[in-house]
Scaffold this motif. Structure first.
Motif, PDB file in Angstrom:
ATOM      1  N   SER A  26       0.840  -1.176   0.000  1.00  0.00           N
ATOM      2  CA  SER A  26       0.000   0.000   0.000  1.00  0.00           C
ATOM      3  C   SER A  26       0.897   1.254   0.000  1.00  0.00           C
ATOM      4  O   SER A  26       1.797   1.369   0.814  1.00  0.00           O
ATOM      5  CB  SER A  26      -0.851  -0.084   1.266  1.00  0.00           C
ATOM      6  N   GLY A  27       0.684   2.144  -0.980  1.00  0.00           N
ATOM      7  CA  GLY A  27       1.459   3.387  -1.035  1.00  0.00           C
ATOM      8  C   GLY A  27       2.805   3.279  -1.727  1.00  0.00           C
ATOM      9  O   GLY A  27       3.636   4.178  -1.610  1.00  0.00           O
ATOM     10  N   SER A 230       2.292   5.398   4.545  1.00  0.00           N
ATOM     11  CA  SER A 230       2.016   5.096   3.137  1.00  0.00           C
ATOM     12  C   SER A 230       1.435   6.295   2.390  1.00  0.00           C
ATOM     13  O   SER A 230       1.548   6.379   1.182  1.00  0.00           O
ATOM     14  CB  SER A 230       1.074   3.897   3.022  1.00  0.00           C
ATOM     15  N   ASN A 231       0.857   7.250   3.095  1.00  0.00           N
ATOM     16  CA  ASN A 231       0.301   8.397   2.370  1.00  0.00           C
ATOM     17  C   ASN A 231       1.334   9.492   2.114  1.00  0.00           C
ATOM     18  O   ASN A 231       1.034  10.504   1.494  1.00  0.00           O
ATOM     19  CB  ASN A 231      -0.920   8.968   3.121  1.00  0.00           C
ATOM     20  N   SER A 232       2.579   9.292   2.614  1.00  0.00           N
ATOM     21  CA  SER A 232       3.583  10.350   2.473  1.00  0.00           C
ATOM     22  C   SER A 232       4.485  10.147   1.253  1.00  0.00           C
ATOM     23  O   SER A 232       5.440  10.897   1.041  1.00  0.00           O
ATOM     24  CB  SER A 232       4.441  10.410   3.734  1.00  0.00           C
ATOM     25  N   THR A 233       4.171   9.117   0.444  1.00  0.00           N
ATOM     26  CA  THR A 233       5.038   8.732  -0.671  1.00  0.00           C
ATOM     27  C   THR A 233       5.377   9.890  -1.615  1.00  0.00           C
ATOM     28  O   THR A 233       6.538  10.099  -1.962  1.00  0.00           O
ATOM     29  CB  THR A 233       4.346   7.602  -1.464  1.00  0.00           C
ATOM     30  N   ILE A 234       4.365  10.631  -2.027  1.00  0.00           N
ATOM     31  CA  ILE A 234       4.598  11.687  -3.023  1.00  0.00           C
ATOM     32  C   ILE A 234       5.378  12.832  -2.377  1.00  0.00           C
ATOM     33  O   ILE A 234       6.355  13.346  -2.934  1.00  0.00           O
ATOM     34  CB  ILE A 234       3.260  12.200  -3.602  1.00  0.00           C
TER      35      ILE A 234
ATOM     36  N   GLY B 275      -6.100   1.572   0.311  1.00  0.00           N
ATOM     37  CA  GLY B 275      -6.267   2.511   1.426  1.00  0.00           C
ATOM     38  C   GLY B 275      -4.999   3.230   1.841  1.00  0.00           C
ATOM     39  O   GLY B 275      -4.851   3.599   3.005  1.00  0.00           O
ATOM     40  N   CYS B 276      -4.079   3.472   0.881  1.00  0.00           N
ATOM     41  CA  CYS B 276      -2.805   4.102   1.234  1.00  0.00           C
ATOM     42  C   CYS B 276      -2.972   5.539   1.717  1.00  0.00           C
ATOM     43  O   CYS B 276      -2.150   6.036   2.470  1.00  0.00           O
ATOM     44  CB  CYS B 276      -1.845   4.063   0.048  1.00  0.00           C
ATOM     45  N   GLY B 277      -4.007   6.220   1.243  1.00  0.00           N
ATOM     46  CA  GLY B 277      -4.235   7.600   1.668  1.00  0.00           C
ATOM     47  C   GLY B 277      -3.514   8.654   0.840  1.00  0.00           C
ATOM     48  O   GLY B 277      -3.585   9.844   1.140  1.00  0.00           O
ATOM     49  N   ILE B 278      -2.808   8.218  -0.217  1.00  0.00           N
ATOM     50  CA  ILE B 278      -2.081   9.184  -1.052  1.00  0.00           C
ATOM     51  C   ILE B 278      -3.055  10.169  -1.700  1.00  0.00           C
ATOM     52  O   ILE B 278      -2.816  11.374  -1.722  1.00  0.00           O
ATOM     53  CB  ILE B 278      -1.241   8.460  -2.141  1.00  0.00           C
TER      54      ILE B 278
END
Ligand SMILES: Cc1ncc(C[n+]2csc(CCOP(=O)(O)OP(=O)(O)O)c2C)c(N)n1
Ligand code: SF4
Ligand code: SF4
Ligand code: SF4
Lengths: 310, 294
Positions: A26-27, A230-234, B275-278
């Motif tokens: 994920s991410g 996982s949401n901090s990838t970008i 559901g990574c939230g990106i």
């Protein structure tokens, strides 16, 4: 260019060449980088993929996420297999009147590229095969659980170079693969990052037009191995560029161009403090990294400036 | 061959949930009791969030020479409530064995899912972990349920292992374990629910022996049949009134599963979304919020 990418993602083709249902974490930023590379490559492509995360997550036999011809190779021979395919295509053209323009592309992680497959990559570049090599650099051997590679940055903790009482983790500086590729005097070398889709696609499009070897090194954010959400990838990829830790540049026939030249770099701390792999670093370590980052960034800047002056 | 006195356990969890730690703590506790024990995970291509397995073998009498994965477990422990309907968790479970599940569902309700000659135990480990550990990681909590139902290890030997592994956090983990011990509900009869036979996604796949020579897969992009949507712990929800239809969310989705609808607004395909939230993080108009899975 980057402003354009923010305003106009709809300019990018909807066509995907890797299917959903792949098994990346994920991410994952590496699969995003691969997605943009493939969008730019298009249909007339044959891919030779060294083992590593991208190979494993895209082909859980009997399934495949690939929608272009793709072959799994070993760690050490992605470029050798690509060389063979390219020669095969040449033979088809010469002997059997085959006319289609097909681009051969070898790809692999940083372990496959900078360590284990370096000899076959060097050989293929030196022989001048018409192919693109793409390195997805997530800065460790991630597929097997975060072992250090020669691309792991100074100070990062990995399972084989862990931080602890006696060590601050990786104690060597990141290998400069772009310079190594450029030393083969190939026509096109570029660096890019998974958070910059337009930059990746423009560079791949340039590489397709080259007759001969070209090399693209893409910093690919790996939330699992870098120990960040996982949401901090970008965001993490942008920070790597905005701190100067990972400059994005091209080397065309030996001439450097810095693609994103920031008037003021952010402190490296902004990037380091968000990642678990750097959590143990103290002020002195951070200062040492800051100094080295500026030194390397200015090196690229000088090379690019010298090029402009000519 | 497996010796008769060896007890085999199979742990079902998700990558990142700590099933491997459960197995390790179990083995270490058993070794502490002068037994022989093994703990090992099963490595697959699947990643964080995906279903994973871990195994134990414990013997009071003999060194254990078998190194292969556990096919016919005496005990199955399921850490993630969602896995019960997703994977055939009772595959190979021995007659008279134990199925121990983390779930908010009642034991009668769960029992109706299965048919088989084994016993069922249920505990709401997620609530316990959230209350006492402040995270939904149930690997230590579920050990309480394992101890209560099967007694394969003693809580005192676990206590020492927790102290070594978790230091200051051992206390809360032990408390969670004790609470699970106290609240686990056990079925008095062996289950004999509906004779319903589920089919699971993996059973519909071609077998390796059915692949052509060279392992050529001609069915391009057939991972599309595979649901990665059940890896997620949260999902994106759109507020279209703020959306400017820029498509950034779609561009940065690592599952390539956000697309534009007829009305111009964007939505994720829940079948693939992990559901990574990106998307929520990158949407500059903040039109997307991540909502916990129920
Ligand atoms: C010669 C050889 N050594 C080790 C392995 C096991 N192995 C498979 S993938 C992998 C890690 C790949 O790392 P990298 O190339 O950096 O790609 P990533 O997984 O990080 O994308 C390893 C060590 C192998 N397949 N072949
Ligand atoms: S380990 Fe990293 S690179 Fe590999 S699939 Fe997971 S996020 Fe992607
Ligand atoms: S990124 Fe936000 S504003 Fe843009 S299309 Fe997606 S939801 Fe709408
Ligand atoms: S959370 Fe958003 S970006 Fe992540 S997989 Fe789901 S839809 Fe895609």
């Amino acid at each position: 260019m980057e402003t354009l990418s923010i305003y106009a993602p709809k300019l990018i083709t909807n066509r995907e060449y890797i299917a959903s249902g792949h098994r990346a974490c994920s991410g994952c930023g590496e699969v995003l980088a691969m997605r943009y590379v493939c969008k730019a490559l298009g249909r007339n492509t044959i891919i030779s993929n060294a083992t590593g995360c991208m190979e494993i997550i895209s082909t859980p036999l009997p399934q495949t996420a690939w929608e272009v011809p793709w072959i799994h190779t070993l760690f050490e021979n992605a470029s050798a297999v690509a060389s063979g395919i390219e020669c095969g295509l040449k033979a088809l053209k010469r002997k059997h009147g085959y006319t289609k323009e097909v681009k051969v592309v070898a790809m692999g992680g940083d372990g496959a590229t900078a360590d284990i497959g370096l000899q076959s990559l060097s050989g293929a570049m030196e022989r001048g095969h018409d192919f693109i090599y793409v390195c997805y650099d997530n800065e460790a051997y991630m597929n097997t659980g975060i072992q250090r590679s020669s691309e792991t940055p100074f100070g990062a903790s990995t399972t084989t170079a862990p931080a602890g009482k006696a060590s601050m983790g990786q104690h060597t500086w990141k290998k400069n693969m772009a310079a190594i590729a450029a030393a083969h005097e190939i026509q096109y070398v570029a660096t890019s990052c998974s958070s910059y889709p337009f930059d990746i696609m423009t560079k791949v499009e340039k590489a397709i037009k080259i007759k001969g070897p070209s090399y693209i090194h893409i910093l690919s954010v790996c939330p699992t191995g870098w120990r960040c959400p996982s949401n901090s990838t970008i965001k993490m990829g942008r920070l790597a560029v905005e701190t100067g830790i990972f400059p994005m540049y091209e080397i065309e026939n030996g001439k450097y161009t810095l693609n994103i030249d920031l008037p003021k770099l952010r402190p490296v701390e902004d990037y380091l403090k968000l990642q678990g792999r750097f959590r143990h670093l103290d002020k002195d370590n951070t200062a040492e990294i800051q100094e080295k980052v500026l030194e390397e960034y200015n090196k690229v800047k000088r090379l690019a400036a010298g090029n402009k002056a000519k | 061959m497996k010796r008769e006195d060896t007890i085999e356990i199979r742990w079902h969890g998700r990558g990142g949930q700590g099933a491997v730690t459960s197995a390790e703590l179990t083995a270490l506790s058993a070794i502490h009791e002068n037994k022989f024990a093994q703990a090992f995970p099963s490595f697959g291509p699947e990643r964080r969030g995906a279903p994973v397995l871990a195994f134990n073998r414990i013997s009071a009498e003999h060194a254990i020479r078998v190194r292969s994965s556990v096919i016919k477990p005496d005990i199955v422990v399921v850490l993630d409530p969602g896995l019960v309907t997703l994977i055939n968790v009772v595959d190979g479970l021995k007659p008279g064995g134990w199925l121990i599940v983390n779930s908010t569902r009642s034991i009668d309700d769960l029992q109706s899912e299965f048919s088989g000659d084994w016993k069922l135990a249920v505990v709401d480990a997620s609530s316990i972990a959230r209350e006492l550990l402040r995270v939904n990681i149930v690997n230590t909590t579920m050990l309480g349920a394992l101890i209560k139902t099967t007694g394969v290890i003693k809580i005192d030997s676990l206590k020492e292992q927790l102290e070594v592994k978790f230091g200051a956090r051992a206390k809360a983990n032990l408390e969670a374990c004790r609470k699970a011990f106290d609240t686990t509900v056990i079925s008095s009869i062996t289950t004999g629910g509906q004779k319903k036979v589920r089919t699971f996604a993996v059973e519909n796949l071609a077998k390796w022996s059915e692949l052509p020579v060279g392992c050529v897969v001609t069915d391009v992009g057939n991972t599309k049949q595979f649901c990665t949507g059940d890896w997620k712990a949260q999902h994106p929800v759109w507020n279209d009134s703020k959306c400017i239809k820029c498509g950034i969310c779609s561009l940065f989705c690592p599952e390539f599963c956000i697309s534009q609808q007829k009305d111009g607004y964007f939505r994720a395909n829940e079948f693939y979304c992990k559901g990574c939230g990106i998307c929520a993080q990158e949407c500059w108009t903040q039109s997307i919020t991540m909502v916990e899975e129920a």
